[in-house]
Design a protein around this motif. Structure first.
Motif, short mmCIF file in Angstrom:
data_model
loop_
_atom_site.label_atom_id
_atom_site.label_comp_id
_atom_site.label_asym_id
_atom_site.label_seq_id
_atom_site.Cartn_x
_atom_site.Cartn_y
_atom_site.Cartn_z
N UNK A 4 0.83 -1.20 0.00
CA UNK A 4 0.00 0.00 0.00
C UNK A 4 0.86 1.25 0.00
N UNK A 5 0.58 2.14 -0.93
CA UNK A 5 1.30 3.41 -1.01
C UNK A 5 0.35 4.58 -0.84
N UNK A 6 -0.83 4.32 -0.31
CA UNK A 6 -1.83 5.37 -0.14
C UNK A 6 -1.74 5.97 1.26
N UNK A 7 -2.12 7.26 1.42
CA UNK A 7 -2.05 7.89 2.74
C UNK A 7 -3.21 7.47 3.64
N UNK A 8 -3.02 7.61 4.95
CA UNK A 8 -4.14 7.50 5.87
C UNK A 8 -5.10 8.65 5.57
N UNK A 9 -6.39 8.37 5.56
CA UNK A 9 -7.33 9.39 5.09
C UNK A 9 -8.70 9.20 5.71
N UNK A 10 -9.50 10.27 5.61
CA UNK A 10 -10.88 10.21 6.10
C UNK A 10 -11.86 9.91 4.98
N UNK A 11 -11.57 10.36 3.76
CA UNK A 11 -12.45 10.14 2.62
C UNK A 11 -11.61 9.67 1.45
N UNK A 12 -12.18 8.82 0.62
CA UNK A 12 -11.52 8.40 -0.62
C UNK A 12 -12.55 8.40 -1.73
N UNK A 13 -12.17 8.91 -2.90
CA UNK A 13 -13.01 8.90 -4.09
C UNK A 13 -12.16 8.53 -5.30
N UNK A 14 -12.73 7.80 -6.25
CA UNK A 14 -12.01 7.40 -7.44
C UNK A 14 -12.52 8.16 -8.65
N UNK A 15 -11.64 8.36 -9.62
CA UNK A 15 -12.03 9.07 -10.84
C UNK A 15 -12.77 8.14 -11.79
N UNK A 16 -13.71 8.66 -12.59
CA UNK A 16 -14.46 7.80 -13.51
C UNK A 16 -13.59 7.08 -14.53
N UNK A 17 -12.44 7.66 -14.90
CA UNK A 17 -11.59 6.97 -15.88
C UNK A 17 -10.70 5.90 -15.25
N UNK A 18 -10.79 5.74 -13.93
CA UNK A 18 -10.06 4.68 -13.25
C UNK A 18 -8.60 4.95 -12.98
N UNK A 19 -8.09 6.14 -13.28
CA UNK A 19 -6.66 6.40 -13.16
C UNK A 19 -6.24 7.04 -11.85
N UNK A 20 -7.19 7.67 -11.11
CA UNK A 20 -6.81 8.45 -9.94
C UNK A 20 -7.68 8.13 -8.74
N UNK A 21 -7.09 8.35 -7.56
CA UNK A 21 -7.80 8.30 -6.30
C UNK A 21 -7.51 9.60 -5.55
N UNK A 22 -8.53 10.16 -4.91
CA UNK A 22 -8.35 11.37 -4.10
C UNK A 22 -8.61 11.03 -2.64
N UNK A 23 -7.68 11.44 -1.78
CA UNK A 23 -7.77 11.17 -0.34
C UNK A 23 -7.79 12.49 0.42
N UNK A 24 -8.62 12.58 1.45
CA UNK A 24 -8.61 13.76 2.31
C UNK A 24 -7.82 13.44 3.58
N UNK A 25 -6.90 14.34 3.91
CA UNK A 25 -6.19 14.27 5.17
C UNK A 25 -6.62 15.48 6.00
N UNK A 26 -5.80 15.95 6.94
CA UNK A 26 -6.25 17.00 7.84
C UNK A 26 -6.60 18.28 7.09
N UNK A 27 -5.65 18.83 6.35
CA UNK A 27 -5.89 20.07 5.62
C UNK A 27 -5.44 19.95 4.17
N UNK A 28 -5.45 18.76 3.63
CA UNK A 28 -5.05 18.57 2.24
C UNK A 28 -5.94 17.53 1.57
N UNK A 29 -5.93 17.57 0.25
CA UNK A 29 -6.49 16.50 -0.56
C UNK A 29 -5.35 15.99 -1.43
N UNK A 30 -5.03 14.72 -1.30
CA UNK A 30 -3.95 14.12 -2.07
C UNK A 30 -4.53 13.30 -3.22
#
Length: 336
Positions: free
Chosen positions: A102-128
């Motif tokens: 696993x190379x993903x950050x610890x996060x509160x929310x995760x969402x994936x892009x419709x094209x399947x290429x990206x994941x967005x993670x929310x941390x304290x004050x950032x979105x990775x």
């Protein structure tokens, strides 16, 4: 609209509490549910594979998402103090990745892009934003406050996010400018969407953001507690590429505020699914025109709408679930 299937846990899976998190895969074939007794189940809605109970990581599961094809993953987040978990979905079954993979950050929310290429993670004050599978860093978006909801646009070019103060932001992932303008001073509506930020009505937190797949618009379900334990929901929508840029909060025909326990928006059709304090499952016209479609009375505790808007899942208090097939809803008529 009709019942597609009832989902009953196999004898080897003991479930006593209702599911409070329901997530469809992008192809509508899988449904992930997380129950109050900390039981997580992967269902094959096409009923090719049996239901599978997943072994969860430490902590309380907060959010889950499936990635799109060609390789389907299930990604689970447990907050900032616990590692993110990932499964690969193979023929309706989940295969866990080892922690070192696993190379993903610890996060509160995760969402994936419709094209399947990206994941967005929310941390304290950032979105990775990370590359699906490899976890390669794509972009970090700094925020003043913690994000509480986010969603990729249907073309995977933009990311909309809302923070704890109700501020909704739109970021062009390939652009350099972030949060430089507000919707109130954009004059050229048709040229292109721009990085923007604007405030929602005080006290209302955008808990569910959906980019419509056909209209370039953002539909937002906002939540507010007028008294402890009694949330209400309102809908608002924006069309950044049209003159209908900042439409007012919609008014529910039954009163100034809709008393919904849960509201999930459909990306393709103009409806949303919700449950009421009386545990009715209701499909509502997103424009709240007169009439409504009631599908289930007195038994629904939570619901979810698939990305294609052709499936609605709902949970029962005893842990069982149902999945409906949804055509174009006919509002003003009682559902089946």
């Amino acid at each position: 609209m009709g019942l597609l299937c009832n989902l009953v846990p196999p004898s080897g899976i003991k479930v006593t509490n209702t599911a409070n998190l329901l997530v469809f895969s992008w192809d509508d074939k899988c449904l992930f549910t997380y129950h109050g007794d900390r039981v997580a189940i992967l269902w094959d809605v096409s009923q090719v594979a049996p239901a599978q109970m997943l072994e969860l990581g430490p902590g309380t599961l907060i959010a889950a998402t499936f990635t799109a094809t060609p390789i389907k993953h299930l990604v689970l987040t447990y907050g900032l103090d616990h590692p993110t978990q990932q499964f690969r979905i193979v023929e309706g079954c989940a295969v866990a990745y080892s922690p070192q993979d696993l190379l993903y950050p610890n996060a509160t929310i995760v969402k994936s892009s419709p094209d399947g290429t990206m994941l967005a993670f929310t941390t304290t004050h950032t979105v990775e934003v990370r590359k699906t599978g490899s976890g390669r860093h794509i972009r970090t978006i700094d925020l003043l406050r913690e994000a509480v909801s986010l969603d990729f646009s249907r073309d995977s070019r933009y990311l909309a996010m809302a923070d704890t103060q109700g501020k909704l932001s739109i970021i062009e992932l390939a652009g350099d400018e972030v949060l430089q303008s507000t919707l109130g001073i954009i004059n050229d509506y048709t040229a292109s969407i721009r990085p923007c930020r604007f405030d929602t009505e005080p006290g209302w937190i955008p808990v569910d953001i959906v980019w419509h797949s056909e209209q370039f618009g953002i539909f937002v379900s906002s939540r507010k507690e007028f008294s402890p334990g009694e949330p209400s929901y309102r809908l608002v929508w924006w069309f950044p590429r049209s003159e209908k840029l900042n439409m007012p909060f919609t008014q529910d025909p039954s009163g100034p505020v809709a008393r919904y326990e849960c509201a999930r928006l459909a990306p393709n059709h103009t409806f949303f699914a919700c449950t009421t304090p009386d545990h009715d499952l209701v499909l509502r016209d997103i424009y709240l025109r007169p009439g409504y479609s009631v599908g289930l009375k007195g038994r629904a505790t939570a619901c979810s709408v698939s990305a294609s808007s052709s499936r609605v899942a709902f949970s029962f208090p005893n842990g069982r679930l149902g999945v409906w097939h949804v055509g174009q809803p006919l509002f003003g008529c009682q559902g089946g």
